[in-house]
Write a protein that holds these residues in place. Structure first.
Motif, PDB file in Angstrom:
ATOM      1  N   THR A  67      -5.330   5.236   3.213  1.00 13.86           N
ATOM      2  CA  THR A  67      -5.661   3.951   2.604  1.00 13.86           C
ATOM      3  C   THR A  67      -6.522   4.187   1.374  1.00 13.86           C
ATOM      4  N   TYR A  71      -4.695  -0.757  -0.375  1.00 12.34           N
ATOM      5  CA  TYR A  71      -3.315  -0.434  -0.002  1.00 12.34           C
ATOM      6  C   TYR A  71      -3.308   0.641   1.073  1.00 12.34           C
ATOM      7  N   TRP A  73      -0.708   3.720   2.420  1.00 11.42           N
ATOM      8  CA  TRP A  73       0.510   4.518   2.254  1.00 11.42           C
ATOM      9  C   TRP A  73       0.866   5.046   3.624  1.00 11.42           C
ATOM     10  N   HIS A 151       8.759   6.494   3.439  1.00 12.11           N
ATOM     11  CA  HIS A 151       7.470   6.387   2.756  1.00 12.11           C
ATOM     12  C   HIS A 151       7.353   4.956   2.247  1.00 12.11           C
ATOM     13  N   VAL A 153       4.344   1.773   0.724  1.00 12.35           N
ATOM     14  CA  VAL A 153       3.001   1.324   0.342  1.00 12.35           C
ATOM     15  C   VAL A 153       2.955  -0.170   0.602  1.00 12.35           C
ATOM     16  N   HIS A 154       1.851  -0.633   1.199  1.00 10.27           N
ATOM     17  CA  HIS A 154       1.720  -2.048   1.538  1.00 10.27           C
ATOM     18  C   HIS A 154       0.264  -2.468   1.360  1.00 10.27           C
TER      19      HIS A 154
END
Length: 196
Positions: A67, A71, A73, A151, A153-154
Motif C-alpha cells: 500500500t 492505493y 497494489w 496484478h 491497483v485499487h
C-alpha cells in the motif's frame, strides 16, 4: 532468508538480515546483528541490500500486497504454480559501480517457483522439499500449461494501513482486502482467471 549470503562485503555490498534465518512473520525478521526488524514497513534499513523469500500456504489463492499513497497494489496467484514471493530489498547497500550506494528506497516483489534467485540448476535440486516448498514444476511435451498472475491497483481509504488478509468473494468477481487500520475494501477482479 537465503542459506548463503546475498550481499558480499568483498564486492562492497552489505546486507542486514541474518543469512539462512527462517521466520513466520514479516513483522519479526532476524537481523545479522541480533534482534529483529519489521519488513512490513518500507523504506527502512538504509545502507543495506537484502533478499528474502516468503512461501504461501496451501490453497488455491495466494497474494502479495503493498500500500502507498491511498492505493493498494495486489498480486494474486495460484500457489500450486507460484508458491513463493521474492522480496528484493534495495536501499543503498551496493557501493560499487554502477550503484555507488545511490539505489535507495526500492522494493521488488516477484512471484516465483524457484530456490531464491539461484537459478535453474539450484532450483532443480529441490533443496526446500523438507519445508514443503516446491522449487520446480513438471511440464510435458505437447501439454500446454498456463502460469497465471493478476496484478491490480485499487484505491483504499487513508486509514487502510497494510493488507492483513485477502478473501475471495464467492461470486467470482471480487476479493475483499482487509487493512491493518480496520477497514475492508471490496475489489472487483475475476480471480477465476487464475484457474481457467
Amino acid at each position: 532468508m537465503k542459506p548463503e549470503a546475498f550481499s558480499n562485503p568483498l564486492a562492497r555490498e552489505y546486507g542486514i538480515l541474518k543469512t539462512g534465518a527462517r521466520f513466520k512473520s514479516l513483522g519479526k525478521v532476524p537481523l545479522a546483528t541480533g534482534g529483529t526488524t519489521d519488513l512490513r514497513l518500507y523504506p527502512a534499513r538504509r545502507g543495506f541490500e537484502d533478499l528474502i523469500m516468503v512461501s504461501s500456504k496451501a490453497g488455491d489463492l495466494a497474494w502479495t500486497a503493498a500500500t502507498l499513497d491511498g492505493y493498494v497494489w495486489l498480486s494474486l496467484k495460484d500457489p500450486r504454480t507460484l508458491p513463493s514471493t521474492l522480496f528484493w530489498i534495495s536501499n543503498g547497500g551496493r557501493h560499487a559501480a554502477p550503484w555507488n550506494g545511490r539505489h535507495v528506497d526500492r522494493l521488488g516483489l516477484e512471484e516465483v517457483c524457484s530456490h531464491f534467485c539461484d537459478g535453474l540448476e539450484t532450483s532443480r535440486q529441490d533443496r526446500l522439499k523438507a519445508q514443503g516448498v516446491p522449487t520446480t514444476q513438471s511440464f510435458r511435451p505437447k501439454e500446454p500449461k498456463s502460469i497465471r498472475v493478476i496484478h491490480l491497483v485499487h484505491p483504499v481509504p487513508k486509514s487502510f494501513g497494510r493488507v492483513e488478509r485477502i478473501e475471495k468473494d464467492p461470486d467470482g468477481g471480487h476479493v475483499w482486502a482487509e487493512g491493518s487500520g480496520g477497514k475492508t475494501v471490496r475489489i472487483p477482479v475475476d480471480w477465476g482467471f487464475l484457474h481457467d
